[in-house]
Design a protein around this motif. Sequence first.
Motif, mmCIF file in Angstrom:
data_model
loop_
_atom_site.group_PDB
_atom_site.id
_atom_site.type_symbol
_atom_site.label_atom_id
_atom_site.label_comp_id
_atom_site.label_asym_id
_atom_site.label_seq_id
_atom_site.Cartn_x
_atom_site.Cartn_y
_atom_site.Cartn_z
ATOM 1 N N ALA A 1 0.828 -1.201 0.000
ATOM 2 C CA ALA A 1 0.000 0.000 0.000
ATOM 3 C C ALA A 1 0.867 1.259 0.000
ATOM 4 C CB ALA A 1 -0.930 -0.009 1.204
ATOM 5 N N ALA A 2 1.966 1.218 0.756
ATOM 6 C CA ALA A 2 2.876 2.366 0.800
ATOM 7 C C ALA A 2 3.521 2.602 -0.561
ATOM 8 C CB ALA A 2 3.947 2.137 1.858
ATOM 9 N N LEU A 3 3.862 1.515 -1.262
ATOM 10 C CA LEU A 3 4.458 1.640 -2.593
ATOM 11 C C LEU A 3 3.447 2.221 -3.579
ATOM 12 C CD1 LEU A 3 6.819 1.148 -4.498
ATOM 13 C CD2 LEU A 3 5.970 -1.190 -4.848
ATOM 14 N N ALA A 4 2.192 1.783 -3.495
ATOM 15 C CA ALA A 4 1.145 2.321 -4.364
ATOM 16 C C ALA A 4 0.937 3.810 -4.098
ATOM 17 C CB ALA A 4 -0.156 1.546 -4.149
ATOM 18 N N LEU A 5 1.028 4.190 -2.832
ATOM 19 C CA LEU A 5 0.882 5.597 -2.457
ATOM 20 C C LEU A 5 2.030 6.423 -3.031
ATOM 21 C CD1 LEU A 5 -1.090 7.250 -0.671
ATOM 22 C CD2 LEU A 5 0.564 7.032 1.174
ATOM 23 N N GLU A 6 3.236 5.900 -2.945
ATOM 24 C CA GLU A 6 4.402 6.598 -3.488
ATOM 25 C C GLU A 6 4.279 6.762 -4.995
ATOM 26 O OE1 GLU A 6 9.276 6.031 -3.808
ATOM 27 O OE2 GLU A 6 8.086 4.736 -2.492
ATOM 28 N N THR A 7 3.819 5.716 -5.685
ATOM 29 C CA THR A 7 3.626 5.776 -7.133
ATOM 30 C C THR A 7 2.599 6.840 -7.504
ATOM 31 O OG1 THR A 7 4.146 3.414 -7.326
ATOM 32 C CG2 THR A 7 2.985 4.441 -9.174
ATOM 33 N N ALA A 8 1.524 6.939 -6.716
ATOM 34 C CA ALA A 8 0.484 7.936 -6.977
ATOM 35 C C ALA A 8 1.034 9.348 -6.801
ATOM 36 C CB ALA A 8 -0.700 7.709 -6.044
ATOM 37 N N LEU B 1 -7.517 14.461 3.909
ATOM 38 C CA LEU B 1 -8.844 15.001 4.192
ATOM 39 C C LEU B 1 -9.929 14.253 3.415
ATOM 40 C CD1 LEU B 1 -8.009 18.820 4.233
ATOM 41 C CD2 LEU B 1 -8.433 17.324 6.186
ATOM 42 N N LEU B 2 -9.619 13.863 2.186
ATOM 43 C CA LEU B 2 -10.571 13.065 1.409
ATOM 44 C C LEU B 2 -10.821 11.722 2.085
ATOM 45 C CD1 LEU B 2 -9.339 13.737 -2.248
ATOM 46 C CD2 LEU B 2 -11.553 14.382 -1.292
ATOM 47 N N ALA B 3 -9.751 11.094 2.561
ATOM 48 C CA ALA B 3 -9.895 9.813 3.258
ATOM 49 C C ALA B 3 -10.792 9.962 4.482
ATOM 50 C CB ALA B 3 -8.526 9.275 3.655
ATOM 51 N N ILE B 4 -10.577 11.037 5.234
ATOM 52 C CA ILE B 4 -11.397 11.284 6.423
ATOM 53 C C ILE B 4 -12.854 11.490 6.025
ATOM 54 C CG2 ILE B 4 -11.828 12.915 8.296
ATOM 55 C CD1 ILE B 4 -8.802 13.423 8.375
ATOM 56 N N SER B 5 -13.084 12.248 4.950
ATOM 57 C CA SER B 5 -14.466 12.512 4.527
ATOM 58 C C SER B 5 -15.163 11.246 4.058
ATOM 59 C CB SER B 5 -14.483 13.559 3.413
ATOM 60 O OG SER B 5 -13.940 13.037 2.201
ATOM 61 N N ALA C 1 -3.883 5.107 -2.452
ATOM 62 C CA ALA C 1 -3.516 5.671 -3.754
ATOM 63 C C ALA C 1 -4.721 6.310 -4.425
ATOM 64 C CB ALA C 1 -2.929 4.577 -4.643
ATOM 65 N N ALA C 2 -5.911 5.730 -4.213
ATOM 66 C CA ALA C 2 -7.134 6.291 -4.801
ATOM 67 C C ALA C 2 -7.397 7.701 -4.278
ATOM 68 C CB ALA C 2 -8.322 5.384 -4.492
ATOM 69 N N HIS C 3 -7.142 7.924 -3.001
ATOM 70 C CA HIS C 3 -7.320 9.260 -2.422
ATOM 71 C C HIS C 3 -6.327 10.245 -3.045
ATOM 72 C CE1 HIS C 3 -8.775 6.794 1.211
ATOM 73 N NE2 HIS C 3 -9.836 7.241 0.581
ATOM 74 N N VAL C 4 -5.083 9.808 -3.219
ATOM 75 C CA VAL C 4 -4.070 10.679 -3.818
ATOM 76 C C VAL C 4 -4.425 10.988 -5.266
ATOM 77 C CG1 VAL C 4 -1.643 10.889 -4.469
ATOM 78 C CG2 VAL C 4 -2.250 9.850 -2.281
ATOM 79 N N LEU D 1 3.488 18.910 -3.324
ATOM 80 C CA LEU D 1 3.297 17.514 -2.948
ATOM 81 C C LEU D 1 2.698 17.405 -1.544
ATOM 82 C CD1 LEU D 1 6.630 16.015 -4.346
ATOM 83 C CD2 LEU D 1 4.430 16.316 -5.495
ATOM 84 N N HIS D 2 3.176 18.256 -0.646
ATOM 85 C CA HIS D 2 2.635 18.253 0.717
ATOM 86 C C HIS D 2 1.152 18.623 0.694
ATOM 87 C CE1 HIS D 2 2.335 18.910 5.033
ATOM 88 N NE2 HIS D 2 1.830 20.106 4.785
ATOM 89 N N HIS D 3 0.807 19.599 -0.133
ATOM 90 C CA HIS D 3 -0.585 20.033 -0.227
ATOM 91 C C HIS D 3 -1.470 18.905 -0.753
ATOM 92 C CE1 HIS D 3 -3.625 23.234 -0.347
ATOM 93 N NE2 HIS D 3 -4.062 22.654 -1.449
ATOM 94 N N ALA D 4 -0.978 18.178 -1.755
ATOM 95 C CA ALA D 4 -1.753 17.069 -2.325
ATOM 96 C C ALA D 4 -1.966 15.961 -1.299
ATOM 97 C CB ALA D 4 -1.048 16.518 -3.558
ATOM 98 N N LEU D 5 -0.935 15.650 -0.523
ATOM 99 C CA LEU D 5 -1.062 14.613 0.503
ATOM 100 C C LEU D 5 -2.029 15.044 1.609
ATOM 101 C CD1 LEU D 5 2.608 13.294 0.859
ATOM 102 C CD2 LEU D 5 0.606 12.022 0.053
ATOM 103 N N THR D 6 -1.991 16.332 1.953
ATOM 104 C CA THR D 6 -2.932 16.832 2.953
ATOM 105 C C THR D 6 -4.360 16.712 2.443
ATOM 106 O OG1 THR D 6 -1.307 18.397 3.830
ATOM 107 C CG2 THR D 6 -3.617 18.852 4.305
ATOM 108 N N LEU D 7 -4.565 17.085 1.176
ATOM 109 C CA LEU D 7 -5.892 16.969 0.587
ATOM 110 C C LEU D 7 -6.332 15.515 0.513
ATOM 111 C CD1 LEU D 7 -8.334 18.220 -0.756
ATOM 112 C CD2 LEU D 7 -7.076 18.272 -2.931
ATOM 113 N N ALA D 8 -5.418 14.614 0.175
ATOM 114 C CA ALA D 8 -5.735 13.184 0.129
ATOM 115 C C ALA D 8 -6.144 12.677 1.509
ATOM 116 C CB ALA D 8 -4.537 12.405 -0.394
#
Length: 246
Positions: free
Chosen positions: A178-185, A214-218, A226-229, A205-212
């Motif tokens: 899962a971590a590798l998929a996240l890195e690829t995204a 928040l999307l996961a939380i929502s 990776a889908a969130h990213v 990149l930091h902004h995108a991860l923060t948004l991802a």
Amino acid sequence: TRCTEITASSIVTCVSGLCAYAGGVRLTQLAAADAPSLVPKKDYETERLMRGALQLPASSVLVIDETDVVEGMQFGEVGVKNLSALQAVATKASLPIDFTFYETACPLDVSVISVSRGKSLLRDTFDAAVPVQPDAAAAAAAASVVSAAVAGAVDALRLAVLKARTCGDASIPASEAAALALETAVVSHKNALAQAGVDVTQEHLHHALTLARLLAISYGDAEVSAAHVNRASELEVAREKRLIAA
């Protein structure tokens, strides 16, 4: 956001149905000679703390209307303090309290949105700028949808917002796959930004991860995937393209 007054008022109308409180502040009013102070101030004659307009309930949304700000507008002493207070609320989540001889601050859980025709006077204050094309008909339609929504639908939306705010954080996945998929995204997002003409920095990149996150939380998910990213990337690339075209 960068738009016109009708969009600012529509934001207040729409958001007020989903949160504890939504209110607006017009910056031109703060430039007036008799501008009221937005922060609480100690009255030493009565030994009371006088209320300020920024003393808002938790989970409130404050919409700052900068649409009628003109170049060269001057702010008096109170107006400058008000601008500083707005910046503190937006960037530090804290409300200044004026004791005349010194100043202290208390935590304030308020989300801040600024609506302007160009660059905000509150420089380096907001996490994201979103250029929009104002549409009076669309704004009126959105307001009518909110006002006509059945009580059950509004309550369900409020519950969803409350749950997202209180359900906890979303963590980075622990499994290697899962971590590798996240890195690829994240790498794909960096490439998408570069292709859009963005000079990519670590902040992007930091902004995108923060948004991802928040999307996961929502979505009620415990981990960022990776889908969130990828979804965050779609939103951020679209926003950056708007900024380039604006």
